[in-house]
Write an enzyme that holds these catalytic residues in place. Sequence first.
Site, PDB file in Angstrom:
ATOM      1  N   GLN A  73       2.474  -6.570  -6.369  1.00  0.00           N
ATOM      2  CA  GLN A  73       1.176  -5.969  -6.733  1.00  0.00           C
ATOM      3  C   GLN A  73       1.526  -4.708  -7.537  1.00  0.00           C
ATOM      4  O   GLN A  73       2.020  -3.731  -6.986  1.00  0.00           O
ATOM      5  CB  GLN A  73       0.386  -5.601  -5.470  1.00  0.00           C
ATOM      6  CG  GLN A  73      -0.998  -5.078  -5.779  1.00  0.00           C
ATOM      7  CD  GLN A  73      -1.705  -4.502  -4.547  1.00  0.00           C
ATOM      8  OE1 GLN A  73      -1.088  -4.263  -3.511  1.00  0.00           O
ATOM      9  NE2 GLN A  73      -3.000  -4.281  -4.676  1.00  0.00           N
ATOM     10  N   ARG A 129      -2.025   8.245   4.411  1.00  0.00           N
ATOM     11  CA  ARG A 129      -2.266   9.050   5.615  1.00  0.00           C
ATOM     12  C   ARG A 129      -0.979   9.384   6.362  1.00  0.00           C
ATOM     13  O   ARG A 129      -0.978  10.190   7.275  1.00  0.00           O
ATOM     14  CB  ARG A 129      -3.243   8.296   6.534  1.00  0.00           C
ATOM     15  CG  ARG A 129      -4.663   8.296   6.022  1.00  0.00           C
ATOM     16  CD  ARG A 129      -5.508   7.232   6.677  1.00  0.00           C
ATOM     17  NE  ARG A 129      -5.264   5.904   6.103  1.00  0.00           N
ATOM     18  CZ  ARG A 129      -5.859   4.787   6.515  1.00  0.00           C
ATOM     19  NH1 ARG A 129      -6.720   4.832   7.510  1.00  0.00           N
ATOM     20  NH2 ARG A 129      -5.585   3.619   5.949  1.00  0.00           N
ATOM     21  N   ASN A 144      47.463   9.798  34.974  1.00  0.00           N
ATOM     22  CA  ASN A 144      46.619  10.909  35.381  1.00  0.00           C
ATOM     23  C   ASN A 144      46.641  11.969  34.288  1.00  0.00           C
ATOM     24  O   ASN A 144      47.685  12.516  33.984  1.00  0.00           O
ATOM     25  CB  ASN A 144      47.146  11.488  36.696  1.00  0.00           C
ATOM     26  CG  ASN A 144      46.085  12.345  37.362  1.00  0.00           C
ATOM     27  OD1 ASN A 144      45.447  13.169  36.710  1.00  0.00           O
ATOM     28  ND2 ASN A 144      45.881  12.138  38.648  1.00  0.00           N
ATOM     29  N   ASP A 168       1.155  -3.357   8.733  1.00  0.00           N
ATOM     30  CA  ASP A 168       1.188  -2.159   9.587  1.00  0.00           C
ATOM     31  C   ASP A 168       0.664  -2.435  10.993  1.00  0.00           C
ATOM     32  O   ASP A 168       0.116  -1.569  11.642  1.00  0.00           O
ATOM     33  CB  ASP A 168       0.410  -1.011   8.921  1.00  0.00           C
ATOM     34  CG  ASP A 168      -1.084  -1.296   8.793  1.00  0.00           C
ATOM     35  OD1 ASP A 168      -1.498  -2.433   9.058  1.00  0.00           O
ATOM     36  OD2 ASP A 168      -1.835  -0.362   8.434  1.00  0.00           O
ATOM     37  N   ASN A 224      45.652  15.718  17.488  1.00  0.00           N
ATOM     38  CA  ASN A 224      45.842  14.506  16.673  1.00  0.00           C
ATOM     39  C   ASN A 224      45.791  14.774  15.172  1.00  0.00           C
ATOM     40  O   ASN A 224      46.111  13.918  14.380  1.00  0.00           O
ATOM     41  CB  ASN A 224      44.790  13.449  17.040  1.00  0.00           C
ATOM     42  CG  ASN A 224      43.372  13.961  16.877  1.00  0.00           C
ATOM     43  OD1 ASN A 224      43.120  15.155  16.959  1.00  0.00           O
ATOM     44  ND2 ASN A 224      42.444  13.053  16.646  1.00  0.00           N
ATOM     45  N   GLY A 235       0.810  -1.227   0.000  1.00  0.00           N
ATOM     46  CA  GLY A 235       0.000   0.000   0.000  1.00  0.00           C
ATOM     47  C   GLY A 235       0.841   1.275   0.000  1.00  0.00           C
ATOM     48  O   GLY A 235       2.045   1.254   0.265  1.00  0.00           O
ATOM     49  N   SER A 266      47.780  19.744  34.045  1.00  0.00           N
ATOM     50  CA  SER A 266      46.598  20.396  33.456  1.00  0.00           C
ATOM     51  C   SER A 266      46.973  21.335  32.313  1.00  0.00           C
ATOM     52  O   SER A 266      48.064  21.910  32.307  1.00  0.00           O
ATOM     53  CB  SER A 266      45.863  21.198  34.529  1.00  0.00           C
ATOM     54  OG  SER A 266      45.366  20.310  35.497  1.00  0.00           O
TER      55      SER A 266
HETATM   56  C1  UD1 Z   1      -7.530  -2.425   6.707  1.00  0.00           C
HETATM   57  C2  UD1 Z   1      -8.874  -3.149   6.577  1.00  0.00           C
HETATM   58  C3  UD1 Z   1      -9.756  -2.746   7.770  1.00  0.00           C
HETATM   59  C4  UD1 Z   1      -9.049  -3.069   9.070  1.00  0.00           C
HETATM   60  C5  UD1 Z   1      -7.653  -2.456   9.127  1.00  0.00           C
HETATM   61  C6  UD1 Z   1      -6.880  -3.025  10.316  1.00  0.00           C
HETATM   62  C7  UD1 Z   1      -9.333  -3.430   4.190  1.00  0.00           C
HETATM   63  C8  UD1 Z   1     -10.135  -2.948   3.046  1.00  0.00           C
HETATM   64  N1  UD1 Z   1      -9.513  -2.789   5.357  1.00  0.00           N
HETATM   65  O1  UD1 Z   1      -7.787  -1.045   6.621  1.00  0.00           O
HETATM   66  O2  UD1 Z   1     -10.994  -3.436   7.711  1.00  0.00           O
HETATM   67  O3  UD1 Z   1      -9.843  -2.618  10.159  1.00  0.00           O
HETATM   68  O4  UD1 Z   1      -6.892  -2.776   7.945  1.00  0.00           O
HETATM   69  O5  UD1 Z   1      -5.683  -2.363  10.530  1.00  0.00           O
HETATM   70  O6  UD1 Z   1      -8.629  -4.388   4.052  1.00  0.00           O
HETATM   71  N2  UD1 Z   1      -2.059  -2.889   1.094  1.00  0.00           N
HETATM   72  C9  UD1 Z   1      -1.594  -3.536  -0.038  1.00  0.00           C
HETATM   73  N3  UD1 Z   1      -2.120  -3.185  -1.245  1.00  0.00           N
HETATM   74  C10 UD1 Z   1      -3.099  -2.257  -1.387  1.00  0.00           C
HETATM   75  C11 UD1 Z   1      -3.585  -1.618  -0.213  1.00  0.00           C
HETATM   76  C12 UD1 Z   1      -3.046  -1.957   1.011  1.00  0.00           C
HETATM   77  O7  UD1 Z   1      -0.715  -4.387   0.054  1.00  0.00           O
HETATM   78  O8  UD1 Z   1      -3.526  -2.010  -2.508  1.00  0.00           O
HETATM   79  C13 UD1 Z   1      -1.446  -3.229   2.405  1.00  0.00           C
HETATM   80  C14 UD1 Z   1      -0.828  -2.033   3.080  1.00  0.00           C
HETATM   81  O9  UD1 Z   1       0.557  -1.911   2.766  1.00  0.00           O
HETATM   82  C15 UD1 Z   1      -1.030  -2.336   4.568  1.00  0.00           C
HETATM   83  C16 UD1 Z   1      -2.256  -3.234   4.582  1.00  0.00           C
HETATM   84  O10 UD1 Z   1      -2.452  -3.684   3.261  1.00  0.00           O
HETATM   85  O11 UD1 Z   1       0.052  -3.039   5.138  1.00  0.00           O
HETATM   86  C17 UD1 Z   1      -3.513  -2.511   5.054  1.00  0.00           C
HETATM   87  O12 UD1 Z   1      -3.712  -1.341   4.287  1.00  0.00           O
HETATM   88  P1  UD1 Z   1      -4.248  -0.016   4.949  1.00  0.00           P
HETATM   89  O13 UD1 Z   1      -4.386   0.995   3.904  1.00  0.00           O
HETATM   90  O14 UD1 Z   1      -3.495   0.307   6.152  1.00  0.00           O
HETATM   91  O15 UD1 Z   1      -5.745  -0.497   5.336  1.00  0.00           O
HETATM   92  P2  UD1 Z   1      -6.658   0.101   6.480  1.00  0.00           P
HETATM   93  O16 UD1 Z   1      -7.357   1.282   5.964  1.00  0.00           O
HETATM   94  O17 UD1 Z   1      -5.889   0.244   7.718  1.00  0.00           O
HETATM   95 MG    MG Z   2      -3.895   0.081   8.187  1.00  0.00          MG
END
Ligand code: UD1
Ligand code: MG
Length: 473
Positions: free
Chosen positions: A82, A17, A387, A112, A396, A13, A415
């Site tokens: 991905q 944020r 000392n 995360d 140096n 992802g 000293s």
């Molecule tokens: C996600 C869940 C939510 C849950 C929360 C818990 C979904 C849709 N939502 O939301 O229900 O309460 O985690 O922490 O799954 N990632 C990818 N590819 C993408 C998007 C994200 O690999 O296209 C990975 C991100 O790197 C991350 C994880 O998925 O490690 C979660 O993504 P994040 O955007 O943090 O999802 P949340 O909004 O927290």
């Molecule tokens: Mg998350």
Amino acid sequence: MNKQFAVAILGAGLGTRFKSKRAKLLHEAGGRKLIEHAVRTAAKLSASKIFAIVGYQADAIQKAITEADSKLAGGKVRFLLQDKPLGTGHALKCGQKELRAAAPLLLVYCGDTPLLRPETLRDFLSYHRRLKATATVMTAIMADPSGYGRMVRSADGQVDAIVEHKSASADILAIREINTGIYCFDTKELFSQLDRLKPDRLTGEYYLTDVISGLRQECKRVEGYPIADAGEVMGVNTRIELAQADALLRARKAREMMLHGVTIMQPESVRIDPDVEIGPDTILEPGVMLLGSTRVGSDCSIGAYSRITNSRIEDGVTILQCSVVADSIIKREASVGPFAHIRPGTEVGPQAKIGNFVEVKKSKIGRGTKAGHLTYLGDAIIGDNVNVGAGTITCNYDGEKKHTTIIESNAFIGSGTELVAPIRIGRNAYVGAGSTITKNVPADALAVARTHQVIKPEWVKQRKRKSKAKKKA
Ligand code: UD1
Ligand code: MG
């Protein structure tokens, strides 16, 4: 029953944020990158395969994983790409060829969630197996559930759907049971659902969470597994959550150290990195930072706000407040500080004393040697029981190269001495205070290198008389 399972960590992802140039999972909490926490947790399970799904800043994330992995799982983590961040469901779909073939059971979690412990995942896996569920979602009751997907349960307790915060109605927003982003799936059933996944109407993303309602529509068994400690499954989506996760991880390490016999004053104020070891009966004052691969022995005292990085502190050492020690060794019962700076490549000998406002760089200090005040020792080799007087400086650097100062055992440096390197002060020799030493001093000799003192008797009175006469004229 086939007990094999594989792990898939979602790490592709954008982390929008976080508002960072760097991918979110490369930020640190508790002394480790978020993705490293996720990989370490997986490495402690007995998974047949571990996959990391990467995409955004894939090279950097892969590098961080490979570094952690080489220490742990021994190169076990495989990478799946991905190509576009089209959601958590899309992420798994991208790796379907490998994941489908990996194992009948797939444990999926988000990269995360740095506080997640392997023990919790083990219990979660056995729960899923015991209930013979098609999917199990780990859930938690959050005091503030905002941002998380909400768990919608049917009367019999099974999970009907997960509704993302963004799409939730007021009724659903009031639900405090949240999706932790940690799931166990029957691999085959998961992929047959992923094939049918539609993009979310609001965001256009393919949500993994929508698999749940799909399974329920086919009357498959979907269970929720609530975990008591909501802190353990917090997701890090903003820098505020990063600070919270960091504090929780630091507190976890401090607790572990205290249970091991270390006294910590104001444990909420200290930072102890995960690989740090500390012996029993050592006392840490408030604000201490022990970082990297630091090892502190037993019966030590580490003064307030001192920072020690990648160093070995032997038993019975005293570090007084506000001292900085990096990549060095402090031997038994030595004392350092307050306000001392021990720079890389230094070895402070047993019972030696490095006092306030003393800087030492790449030097070896012998047993019982004292440099108590306002001194710079760089590229020096100093014997035992020397000392070093206040304000001594090893000169140096000649502008081009660094040179060595050797001070043999039992020497006495007065000293305010400047030792212009390369230079050697012999055993038992004395250097008079205020000297600038440019030539070697033989053993047992006294060296004094300063201009002779001149006394002009009655000079002040004469000066006053002269100035009065000038004014009259
Ligand atoms: C996600 C869940 C939510 C849950 C929360 C818990 C979904 C849709 N939502 O939301 O229900 O309460 O985690 O922490 O799954 N990632 C990818 N590819 C993408 C998007 C994200 O690999 O296209 C990975 C991100 O790197 C991350 C994880 O998925 O490690 C979660 O993504 P994040 O955007 O943090 O999802 P949340 O909004 O927290
Ligand atoms: Mg998350």
